[in-house]
Design a protein around this motif. Structure first.
Motif, PDB file in Angstrom:
ATOM      1  N   ASN A 156       0.898  -1.336  -0.056  1.00 43.58           N
ATOM      2  CA  ASN A 156       0.105   0.102   0.029  1.00 43.58           C
ATOM      3  C   ASN A 156       0.898   1.064  -0.025  1.00 43.58           C
TER       4      ASN A 156
ATOM      5  N   GLY B 252      -0.429   4.615   1.241  1.00 46.81           N
ATOM      6  CA  GLY B 252      -1.069   4.633   2.662  1.00 46.81           C
ATOM      7  C   GLY B 252      -2.522   4.999   2.743  1.00 46.81           C
TER       8      GLY B 252
ATOM      9  N   SER C  92       2.627  -1.788   4.417  1.00 45.18           N
ATOM     10  CA  SER C  92       3.175  -0.457   4.290  1.00 45.18           C
ATOM     11  C   SER C  92       4.705  -0.686   3.749  1.00 45.18           C
ATOM     12  N   LYS C  93       5.348   0.147   3.156  1.00 45.82           N
ATOM     13  CA  LYS C  93       6.638   0.242   2.485  1.00 45.82           C
ATOM     14  C   LYS C  93       7.712  -0.208   3.769  1.00 45.82           C
ATOM     15  N   GLU C  94       7.216   0.211   4.933  1.00 42.69           N
ATOM     16  CA  GLU C  94       8.108  -0.107   5.962  1.00 42.69           C
ATOM     17  C   GLU C  94       8.188  -1.570   6.401  1.00 42.69           C
TER      18      GLU C  94
END
Length: 140
Positions: A32, A35, A43-45
């Motif tokens: 995503n 966000g 999430s990217k994280e």
């Protein structure tokens, strides 16, 4: 190729089913990138943890990433999301995780696939351009 894997739980179930049927299953990690709350994906994280986990699996093979950009008339916003996704794809490719081969970058749909391709997509989803818009009135 399963396009929308976004959790260890789902990855584990795919691993169990693939082992049961004695096959390898190629997957894309759904990110995503925007966000946006209405979109699925991690999430990217969170991507790195999921990729490290995939390295321990025998039957699930990560072949790339996918995302769905927000529905908007602002192509500049989606270009930013697509560019961020491409950079994530490149970064992962350079790190060389076990059991991860960044082949596919799936992003872009009927309304924004040109921008997605310009930003590096090598897989797009254009069902409504081919088959027309979905009729949700019969899903009652």
């Amino acid at each position: 190729l399963i396009h929308s894997v976004d959790s260890i739980k789902l990855m584990d179930e795919i691993e169990r089913q693939a082992e049961k049927h004695n096959l390898d299953m190629d997957i894309l990690i759904q990110v995503n990138i925007s966000g946006e709350e209405t979109k699925s994906g991690i999430s990217k994280e969170e991507v790195e943890d999921l990729l490290k986990y995939a390295g321990e699996l025998k039957h699930v093979k990560v072949k790339g990433l996918m995302t769905i950009a927000p529905k908007t008339d602002n192509s500049v916003t989606n270009r930013l999301h697509f560019d961020n996704m491409r950079q994530l794809f490149v970064d992962i490719k350079q790190k060389k995780y076990d059991n991860v081969n960044m082949v596919y970058l799936s992003m872009g749909m009927s309304g924004d696939f040109e921008t997605a391709i310009e930003c590096g997509a090598n897989m797009v989803r254009v069902g409504s351009a081919i088959f027309g818009a979905r009729d949700y009135s019969q899903n009652k």
